[in-house]
Design a protein around this motif. Sequence first.
Motif, mmCIF file in Angstrom:
data_model
loop_
_atom_site.group_PDB
_atom_site.id
_atom_site.type_symbol
_atom_site.label_atom_id
_atom_site.label_comp_id
_atom_site.label_asym_id
_atom_site.label_seq_id
_atom_site.Cartn_x
_atom_site.Cartn_y
_atom_site.Cartn_z
ATOM 1 N N ARG A 352 0.833 -1.202 0.000
ATOM 2 C CA ARG A 352 0.000 0.000 0.000
ATOM 3 C C ARG A 352 0.866 1.249 0.000
ATOM 4 N N LEU A 353 0.498 2.174 -0.854
ATOM 5 C CA LEU A 353 1.278 3.403 -1.003
ATOM 6 C C LEU A 353 0.879 4.409 0.073
ATOM 7 N N TRP A 354 1.880 5.086 0.640
ATOM 8 C CA TRP A 354 1.658 6.144 1.607
ATOM 9 C C TRP A 354 2.300 7.425 1.094
ATOM 10 N N GLY A 355 2.002 8.503 1.774
ATOM 11 C CA GLY A 355 2.660 9.761 1.460
ATOM 12 C C GLY A 355 4.029 9.822 2.122
ATOM 13 N N ASP A 356 4.512 11.023 2.325
ATOM 14 C CA ASP A 356 5.805 11.203 2.976
ATOM 15 C C ASP A 356 5.769 10.635 4.393
ATOM 16 N N PRO A 357 6.857 10.054 4.867
ATOM 17 C CA PRO A 357 6.885 9.497 6.225
ATOM 18 C C PRO A 357 6.683 10.576 7.278
ATOM 19 N N GLU A 358 6.032 10.208 8.354
ATOM 20 C CA GLU A 358 5.787 11.136 9.454
ATOM 21 C C GLU A 358 7.005 11.176 10.379
ATOM 22 N N PRO A 359 7.215 12.283 11.070
ATOM 23 C CA PRO A 359 8.348 12.372 11.994
ATOM 24 C C PRO A 359 8.130 11.510 13.233
ATOM 25 N N VAL A 360 9.214 11.244 13.922
ATOM 26 C CA VAL A 360 9.184 10.512 15.183
ATOM 27 C C VAL A 360 9.356 11.518 16.318
ATOM 28 N N TYR A 361 8.511 11.396 17.324
ATOM 29 C CA TYR A 361 8.561 12.296 18.471
ATOM 30 C C TYR A 361 9.057 11.528 19.682
ATOM 31 N N TYR A 362 10.218 11.955 20.165
ATOM 32 C CA TYR A 362 10.818 11.241 21.275
ATOM 33 C C TYR A 362 10.344 11.793 22.622
ATOM 34 N N ASN A 363 9.824 12.994 22.620
ATOM 35 C CA ASN A 363 9.318 13.613 23.847
ATOM 36 C C ASN A 363 7.947 14.220 23.568
ATOM 37 N N SER A 364 7.166 14.360 24.613
ATOM 38 C CA SER A 364 5.855 14.991 24.480
ATOM 39 C C SER A 364 5.480 15.623 25.812
ATOM 40 N N THR A 365 4.546 16.535 25.764
ATOM 41 C CA THR A 365 4.104 17.205 26.979
ATOM 42 C C THR A 365 2.632 17.566 26.850
ATOM 43 N N TRP A 366 1.967 17.692 27.979
ATOM 44 C CA TRP A 366 0.569 18.111 27.999
ATOM 45 C C TRP A 366 0.485 19.581 28.406
ATOM 46 N N GLN A 367 -0.212 20.347 27.610
ATOM 47 C CA GLN A 367 -0.524 21.741 27.960
ATOM 48 C C GLN A 367 -1.870 21.723 28.675
ATOM 49 N N ARG A 368 -1.921 22.278 29.878
ATOM 50 C CA ARG A 368 -3.110 22.160 30.718
ATOM 51 C C ARG A 368 -3.862 23.486 30.842
ATOM 52 N N ALA A 369 -5.153 23.356 31.116
ATOM 53 C CA ALA A 369 -5.966 24.547 31.375
ATOM 54 C C ALA A 369 -5.591 25.114 32.743
ATOM 55 N N THR A 370 -5.482 26.416 32.830
ATOM 56 C CA THR A 370 -5.117 27.054 34.105
ATOM 57 C C THR A 370 -6.333 27.486 34.907
ATOM 58 N N THR A 371 -7.495 27.607 34.245
ATOM 59 C CA THR A 371 -8.731 27.991 34.923
ATOM 60 C C THR A 371 -9.854 27.063 34.481
ATOM 61 N N GLY A 372 -10.948 27.105 35.212
ATOM 62 C CA GLY A 372 -12.108 26.306 34.852
ATOM 63 C C GLY A 372 -13.063 27.057 33.958
ATOM 64 N N GLY A 373 -13.824 26.311 33.157
ATOM 65 C CA GLY A 373 -14.797 26.922 32.256
ATOM 66 C C GLY A 373 -15.039 26.044 31.050
ATOM 67 N N ILE A 374 -15.486 26.662 29.967
ATOM 68 C CA ILE A 374 -15.742 25.927 28.727
ATOM 69 C C ILE A 374 -14.597 26.197 27.768
ATOM 70 N N ILE A 375 -13.979 25.097 27.278
ATOM 71 C CA ILE A 375 -12.815 25.236 26.414
ATOM 72 C C ILE A 375 -13.249 25.290 24.955
ATOM 73 N N PHE A 376 -12.629 26.199 24.206
ATOM 74 C CA PHE A 376 -12.853 26.319 22.770
ATOM 75 C C PHE A 376 -11.482 26.265 22.087
ATOM 76 N N SER A 377 -11.241 25.240 21.283
ATOM 77 C CA SER A 377 -9.926 25.050 20.674
ATOM 78 C C SER A 377 -9.762 25.905 19.433
ATOM 79 N N ALA A 378 -8.520 26.397 19.252
ATOM 80 C CA ALA A 378 -8.172 27.184 18.073
ATOM 81 C C ALA A 378 -7.257 26.406 17.136
ATOM 82 N N VAL A 379 -6.920 25.152 17.487
ATOM 83 C CA VAL A 379 -6.040 24.315 16.660
ATOM 84 C C VAL A 379 -6.744 23.000 16.366
ATOM 85 N N GLN A 380 -6.149 22.236 15.448
ATOM 86 C CA GLN A 380 -6.712 20.938 15.072
ATOM 87 C C GLN A 380 -5.666 19.848 15.259
#
Length: 478
Positions: A352-380
Amino acid sequence: MTPRLSPSRIQCLLGLALLVTATQGLGETDPAQHSIVPEAENLQPDITLPAPPVPSGDTPRPPDAGPDSSSQTPLPQAENLQLDQPIANMEPPHTIKQEAQGQPVQEITTAETLSPGPREAAKPLRLLGTEVPPATATRLAWSPSQHFEGVYSPTPVLVVNGAKPGPVLCLTAAVHGDELNSIETVRRVLYHLNAEHLSGAVIGVPIVNLQGFHRASRYLTDRRDLNRHFPGDPHGSSASRIAHSFFHEVISHCNAVVDLHTGSFYRTNLPQLRGDLSNPKVVKMTKGFGATVVLHSTGAKGTLRRAAVEVGIPTVTLEAGAPMVLDEPSVSHSVKGIRTLLNQLGMVRKFRLWGDPEPVYYNSTWQRATTGGIIFSAVQLGEFIGRGDLLGTVTNPITNVRTEIRSEHSGRILGMALNQVVQPGFAAYHIGIQAPGEQISKPQEVVAEVPAAEQAGVVKPAHTFPTDTVPEPLNDED
């Protein structure tokens, strides 16, 4: 002259005549009116009933048998089925426990003990008390050894044993009962395999956590996370016993495992692989999934992936989508990735043909909400972001205060929360940080090895985990 009888004499004769008549009647009972009726057996409800007789050819493993005796025990052969053909009513297949109570535990600690060399010819696959001949597709069933007899439903296990020799790959889904994408992925892969053209075998378990699935819950009925109790303990909690049963009766028969998951608790994940990139065989598996994002992670203690790797079975986690919903793009990507892996392992010839290979991520982190409420994302999902970029906002519905969440790192959005009500500290955005090439081990081939079950019957218990590991931060995994 006729003698006259006294009244008392007459009464005595009449009584004697009635007695004779009654005696004769006892010997002339009508059989039609007095048919024999079986009487109910008087039982003691508190007495344990003996085990039902085992059908001919289904002899279980004797308690005093050695590790290699199971390979000599005759087993019933599985029926060759057309897995892609719908069935109206599925009777649960008969299965036999391969482990005997009191069987001594034998440890497998290195991959070398599982590597006697490739098989020369296709062999029957012995699994769950059944022998699956080459070129056979069938359905088996697994039930935890501690289940409630007569109440617990067996878990279906799909098996396709190819006509040619090769590795045994296991696909596990719904270790968490709310992960629908993983269930559909296993169905599509297994029901489109041709045993005649397959090298090796593929074992698919669409719903490992049947308890959680019936309740639309991530957890078991005892509220424990099954994926924190592998390889399990036969004398531990209910979750540990279920994990032990599944790990020893299914996973230990495999040469490689793909454990399928989704995000948890109203989070969604970009299709991605999680694996220990310091393990050469795991690296080889990750390279077999085509253009799929790879994230280095050794796995939390008790996860199926980590437990399998520690006994020499290379395993990766495939994360895709959100729980409780069926996401077609995530399922399609997962199916294509697994089919590509089958090609890379030499099990199928379709490429099966694929597109360009995806990068490898050796580290990751979670960005957390600092306050409570309703979250609306600006990224996908999958979007590349830089330090300081706006990720989303949290709005307080009472005070109308709006708080921004900005990225503290440059990387890529690998997972994120769905728009919802959040509390302070809620993990909202999972950001992957690309790995330098020198941090990744060189790949090593995954070949057909003697499965752990054939080598020693059992694998090492949960208490042999290393104690010097540091718990990983939340990564929405497994």
